[in-house]
Scaffold this motif. Structure first.
Motif, PDB file in Angstrom:
ATOM      1  N   SER A 445      -5.821  -0.082  -6.517  1.00  0.00           N
ATOM      2  CA  SER A 445      -5.288  -1.052  -5.565  1.00  0.00           C
ATOM      3  C   SER A 445      -4.106  -0.509  -4.790  1.00  0.00           C
ATOM      4  O   SER A 445      -3.817  -0.974  -3.679  1.00  0.00           O
ATOM      5  CB  SER A 445      -4.877  -2.333  -6.299  1.00  0.00           C
ATOM      6  OG  SER A 445      -6.014  -2.965  -6.856  1.00  0.00           O
ATOM      7  N   ASP A 446      -3.395   0.474  -5.340  1.00  0.00           N
ATOM      8  CA  ASP A 446      -2.228   1.047  -4.670  1.00  0.00           C
ATOM      9  C   ASP A 446      -2.546   2.321  -3.894  1.00  0.00           C
ATOM     10  O   ASP A 446      -1.653   2.900  -3.284  1.00  0.00           O
ATOM     11  CB  ASP A 446      -1.125   1.352  -5.694  1.00  0.00           C
ATOM     12  CG  ASP A 446      -0.543   0.087  -6.302  1.00  0.00           C
ATOM     13  OD1 ASP A 446      -0.533  -0.945  -5.603  1.00  0.00           O
ATOM     14  OD2 ASP A 446      -0.117   0.126  -7.468  1.00  0.00           O
ATOM     15  N   ALA A 449      -3.094   0.689   1.622  1.00  0.00           N
ATOM     16  CA  ALA A 449      -2.432  -0.593   1.855  1.00  0.00           C
ATOM     17  C   ALA A 449      -3.374  -1.786   1.688  1.00  0.00           C
ATOM     18  O   ALA A 449      -2.909  -2.929   1.657  1.00  0.00           O
ATOM     19  CB  ALA A 449      -1.821  -0.613   3.257  1.00  0.00           C
ATOM     20  N   PRO A 451      -5.033  -4.486  -0.170  1.00  0.00           N
ATOM     21  CA  PRO A 451      -4.614  -4.965  -1.492  1.00  0.00           C
ATOM     22  C   PRO A 451      -5.687  -5.667  -2.322  1.00  0.00           C
ATOM     23  O   PRO A 451      -5.374  -6.149  -3.405  1.00  0.00           O
ATOM     24  CB  PRO A 451      -3.504  -5.971  -1.128  1.00  0.00           C
ATOM     25  CG  PRO A 451      -3.925  -6.531   0.191  1.00  0.00           C
ATOM     26  CD  PRO A 451      -4.707  -5.440   0.906  1.00  0.00           C
ATOM     27  N   ARG A 453      -8.857  -4.653  -3.592  1.00  0.00           N
ATOM     28  CA  ARG A 453      -9.982  -3.831  -4.069  1.00  0.00           C
ATOM     29  C   ARG A 453     -10.661  -4.417  -5.299  1.00  0.00           C
ATOM     30  O   ARG A 453     -11.842  -4.163  -5.533  1.00  0.00           O
ATOM     31  CB  ARG A 453      -9.500  -2.404  -4.340  1.00  0.00           C
ATOM     32  CG  ARG A 453      -9.128  -1.668  -3.061  1.00  0.00           C
ATOM     33  CD  ARG A 453      -8.797  -0.203  -3.293  1.00  0.00           C
ATOM     34  NE  ARG A 453      -8.469   0.440  -2.018  1.00  0.00           N
ATOM     35  CZ  ARG A 453      -9.355   0.986  -1.205  1.00  0.00           C
ATOM     36  NH1 ARG A 453     -10.644   0.966  -1.522  1.00  0.00           N
ATOM     37  NH2 ARG A 453      -8.972   1.548  -0.080  1.00  0.00           N
ATOM     38  N   GLY A 486      -5.559 -13.701  -1.559  1.00  0.00           N
ATOM     39  CA  GLY A 486      -5.064 -13.229  -0.270  1.00  0.00           C
ATOM     40  C   GLY A 486      -5.957 -13.649   0.869  1.00  0.00           C
ATOM     41  O   GLY A 486      -6.816 -14.532   0.742  1.00  0.00           O
ATOM     42  N   THR A 501       2.454 -12.737   2.411  1.00  0.00           N
ATOM     43  CA  THR A 501       1.942 -12.582   1.051  1.00  0.00           C
ATOM     44  C   THR A 501       0.420 -12.528   1.047  1.00  0.00           C
ATOM     45  O   THR A 501      -0.185 -11.716   0.327  1.00  0.00           O
ATOM     46  CB  THR A 501       2.426 -13.740   0.167  1.00  0.00           C
ATOM     47  OG1 THR A 501       3.850 -13.724   0.115  1.00  0.00           O
ATOM     48  CG2 THR A 501       1.867 -13.623  -1.249  1.00  0.00           C
ATOM     49  N   TRP A 504      -0.875  -9.012   2.772  1.00  0.00           N
ATOM     50  CA  TRP A 504      -0.451  -7.716   2.220  1.00  0.00           C
ATOM     51  C   TRP A 504      -0.092  -7.744   0.742  1.00  0.00           C
ATOM     52  O   TRP A 504       0.075  -6.691   0.132  1.00  0.00           O
ATOM     53  CB  TRP A 504       0.725  -7.182   3.030  1.00  0.00           C
ATOM     54  CG  TRP A 504       0.382  -6.944   4.466  1.00  0.00           C
ATOM     55  CD1 TRP A 504      -0.534  -6.045   4.948  1.00  0.00           C
ATOM     56  CD2 TRP A 504       0.924  -7.616   5.618  1.00  0.00           C
ATOM     57  NE1 TRP A 504      -0.586  -6.115   6.324  1.00  0.00           N
ATOM     58  CE2 TRP A 504       0.297  -7.065   6.762  1.00  0.00           C
ATOM     59  CE3 TRP A 504       1.877  -8.610   5.799  1.00  0.00           C
ATOM     60  CZ2 TRP A 504       0.595  -7.492   8.056  1.00  0.00           C
ATOM     61  CZ3 TRP A 504       2.168  -9.041   7.083  1.00  0.00           C
ATOM     62  CH2 TRP A 504       1.536  -8.480   8.199  1.00  0.00           C
ATOM     63  N   GLY A 505       0.047  -8.924   0.136  1.00  0.00           N
ATOM     64  CA  GLY A 505       0.333  -9.016  -1.287  1.00  0.00           C
ATOM     65  C   GLY A 505       1.553  -8.208  -1.691  1.00  0.00           C
ATOM     66  O   GLY A 505       2.596  -8.231  -1.032  1.00  0.00           O
ATOM     67  N   THR A 506       1.431  -7.468  -2.774  1.00  0.00           N
ATOM     68  CA  THR A 506       2.550  -6.673  -3.291  1.00  0.00           C
ATOM     69  C   THR A 506       2.887  -5.483  -2.407  1.00  0.00           C
ATOM     70  O   THR A 506       3.900  -4.823  -2.625  1.00  0.00           O
ATOM     71  CB  THR A 506       2.239  -6.177  -4.711  1.00  0.00           C
ATOM     72  OG1 THR A 506       1.029  -5.398  -4.686  1.00  0.00           O
ATOM     73  CG2 THR A 506       2.063  -7.353  -5.670  1.00  0.00           C
ATOM     74  N   HIS A 507       2.051  -5.199  -1.411  1.00  0.00           N
ATOM     75  CA  HIS A 507       2.314  -4.076  -0.507  1.00  0.00           C
ATOM     76  C   HIS A 507       3.225  -4.452   0.660  1.00  0.00           C
ATOM     77  O   HIS A 507       3.593  -3.584   1.450  1.00  0.00           O
ATOM     78  CB  HIS A 507       0.995  -3.530   0.053  1.00  0.00           C
ATOM     79  CG  HIS A 507       0.102  -2.941  -0.988  1.00  0.00           C
ATOM     80  ND1 HIS A 507      -1.259  -2.795  -0.822  1.00  0.00           N
ATOM     81  CD2 HIS A 507       0.362  -2.474  -2.232  1.00  0.00           C
ATOM     82  CE1 HIS A 507      -1.789  -2.264  -1.897  1.00  0.00           C
ATOM     83  NE2 HIS A 507      -0.832  -2.059  -2.767  1.00  0.00           N
ATOM     84  N   TYR A 508       3.560  -5.734   0.759  1.00  0.00           N
ATOM     85  CA  TYR A 508       4.321  -6.171   1.938  1.00  0.00           C
ATOM     86  C   TYR A 508       5.648  -5.420   2.098  1.00  0.00           C
ATOM     87  O   TYR A 508       5.963  -4.925   3.184  1.00  0.00           O
ATOM     88  CB  TYR A 508       4.594  -7.679   1.886  1.00  0.00           C
ATOM     89  CG  TYR A 508       5.601  -8.092   2.932  1.00  0.00           C
ATOM     90  CD1 TYR A 508       5.257  -8.110   4.278  1.00  0.00           C
ATOM     91  CD2 TYR A 508       6.915  -8.398   2.579  1.00  0.00           C
ATOM     92  CE1 TYR A 508       6.186  -8.449   5.251  1.00  0.00           C
ATOM     93  CE2 TYR A 508       7.852  -8.733   3.544  1.00  0.00           C
ATOM     94  CZ  TYR A 508       7.476  -8.747   4.875  1.00  0.00           C
ATOM     95  OH  TYR A 508       8.397  -9.059   5.836  1.00  0.00           O
TER      96      TYR A 508
END
Length: 530
Positions: A445-446, A449, A451, A453, A486, A501, A504-508
């Motif tokens: 997932s990281d 970008a 988010p 997968r 998301g 949020t 992009w979730g935690t990638h924001y």
């Protein structure tokens, strides 16, 4: 009214190694583009004698000093009106200062310099298919349609292309004239521009084997807000390359050149496309079975659609079986899925082909997006080349939205029935479901970008514009809140709550930091900024 004309086949047999972007002017077959553009430019100069000092006039004057005045299209002209309308959503309330039809990366640099000088924002566009109208803005619309050249590279294993090349044109010419047995992993909608599609992630019909479209990127070339030109790849500007797969288009710079890996076509030339219907009373069962399906190892691309415009209403399954030698083999594979164990289905069509293009033609506009066999008049050339400018104001009456869901355990039938009831509401034009392919999950997932997968599926909805639009949008998110992880950025809605949020979730935070670094003054505009 367009300054550009229908493109011809820009195919080159020359292979280049290592891959580089070679910018070319878009020129019509008669060779008269230069003269035509010059006449328009001279006429516009006369127009702006009376409006000197406006941002539009100042931008034109600056572009003239940079040697690119003939690429500026100003308000009050038929060309300007046509370019406004040549957007998927043209009624979002934006009034561009000017359009700049970039012929090259140097033209892009000149346009950005002039925009900074005039203190106006810039929004790049390639195909013009932003679902929320982000292909227009109250600034300079940097139209990349002229930059539509491509060359095959690295011994025929990749293709280097300009940002103005629609995916239908790339797909058609690669299959028909490109390296033997290869194809570009792109989407099925011919007029969509490649940069926006890829930078947002790019869901493709072959995601069971090849993941997202952006998983096949080798390099993206950008002009940044400060006018510098950079390449992003696995070894250069790696943070920008990470953001180029799921971060979204138009945020970090102008993506004017892409190098894309070509893939083996042989599994996809053996296919059978299909459509089956169930009465709407079976919809909750079909949806629940769809969520439980393990995707048959990526050998079946299957989507669902509720249709309340037919009598009686139906839930519809449509898609393509890959790597099959007959329609019967396809039906046998479908019968092994949980979806096809739900009783009461009606077979509408199951058509075997020996061409990837035929299958994607069915899934595109030519087959009414998986609803009918394309008529004989829709040859592959017509389907993939004659629909290049298909953005024109097609979505002014609706706004799209979507949810990405993940089911750690299967929801109840009641949950799915609530969604079906919502889709039956007045004001809802379309509900479409799409599973996330097994190939998408092969990367962490990281790793990019993108988010989602490990998510299960996406539900798209088209909401009719009107007084109840926002209410229906909020209901859409509310009924799925328990399982929503998301919202896919390539189907944005300007009224999406908490979009940072959801997209992009935690990638924001990581993406926002990159935005501040590359575009500290927010030269590049989006209705939903990072």
């Amino acid at each position: 009214g367009h300054l550009y004309l229908k493109p011809g086949p820009h195919f080159s047999h020359k292979l280049i190694d290592p891959p580089i972007f070679l910018p070319h002017r878009r020129v019509d077959s008669s060779g008269s583009m230069e003269a035509f553009a010059s006449m328009i430019y001279l006429a516009l100069l006369g127009l702006f004698v009376v409006v000197s000092g406006t941002p539009s006039a100042d931008f034109l004057r600056c572009a003239q000093t940079q040697g690119f005045g003939s690429y500026v299209v100003l308000p009050g002209t038929s060309q300007y009106t046509a370019l406004i309308q040549d957007s998927w959503v043209s009624n979002a309330g934006w009034t561009p200062v000017a359009f700049f039809e970039a012929p090259s990366s140097n033209g892009i640099k000149a346009a950005l310099k002039c925009a900074r000088q005039v203190s106006v924002v810039v929004c790049p566009r390639s195909g013009g298919h932003s679902k929320m109208g982000g292909s227009l803005c109250n600034g300079i619309v940097l139209d990349l349609a002229r930059m539509n050249r491509y060359q095959f590279a690295q011994g025929g294993t990749s293709v280097v292309l300009g940002a103005g090349l629609p995916q239908g044109e790339l797909l058609y010419h690669t299959v028909k004239q490109g390296p033997l047995g290869k194809f570009p992993p792109v989407g099925e909608c011919p007029p969509v521009g490649l940069p926006g599609f890829m930078l947002g992630g790019g869901l493709i019909e072959m995601d069971g084997r090849y993941g997202l479209g952006c998983d096949n990127l080798l390099q993206v070339q950008y002009v940044l807000a400060n006018g510098s030109q950079v390449s992003a790849s696995a070894t250069q500007n790696t943070e920008l390359f990470w953001a180029s797969c799921g971060g979204g288009g138009g945020y970090f710079g102008v993506a004017f050149g892409i190098t894309l890996r070509l893939r083996d076509r042989s599994p996809y030339d053996r296919n059978s496309y299909f459509r089956y219907d169930w009465g709407i009373s079976r919809a909750a069962q079909v949806l629940r079975a769809y969520s439980s399906w393990t995707l048959s190892g990526g050998k079946i691309s299957l989507k669902l659609k509720s249709d309340f415009n037919v009598i009686p209403p139906v839930i519809r399954a449509f898609g393509v079986c890959w790597e099959v030698d007959s329609a019967n083999a396809c039906e046998a594979a479908l019968n092994a899925t949980p979806v096809f164990k739900v009783p009461g289905r009606i077979k509408r069509l199951n058509q075997h082909t020996t061409s990837l293009l035929d299958a994607l033609k069915f899934m595109s506009k030519s087959g009414n997006y998986g609803q009918k066999i394309p008529p004989p008049s829709f040859t592959n050339e017509v389907a993939f080349l004659d629909q290049l400018y298909g953005a024109a104001s097609k979505s002014n009456s609706v706004r799209w939205a979507n949810t990405v869901s993940k089911y750690n355990s299967l929801p109840s039938l009641t949950y799915y029935q609530n969604i079906v009831n919502y889709c039956a509401s007045t004001g809802i034009n379309v509900c479409n479901w799409r599973r996330i392919g097994v190939g998408v999950r092969l990367r962490s997932s990281d790793s990019t970008a993108f988010p989602f997968r490990q998510a299960t599926e996406i539900l798209y909805v088209a909401i009719k514009q009107g007084p109840s639009s926002v209410t229906l949008l909020n209901q859409f998110f509310s009924i799925q809140q328990q399982y929503t992880v998301g919202s896919y950025i390539n189907y944005p809605n300007q009224d999406t709550p908490n979009y940072k949020t959801l997209y992009w979730g935690t990638h924001y935070t990581r993406l926002a930091n990159l935005k501040r670094k590359l575009d500290p003054t927010n030269l590049f505009f989006s209705p939903q900024p990072l």
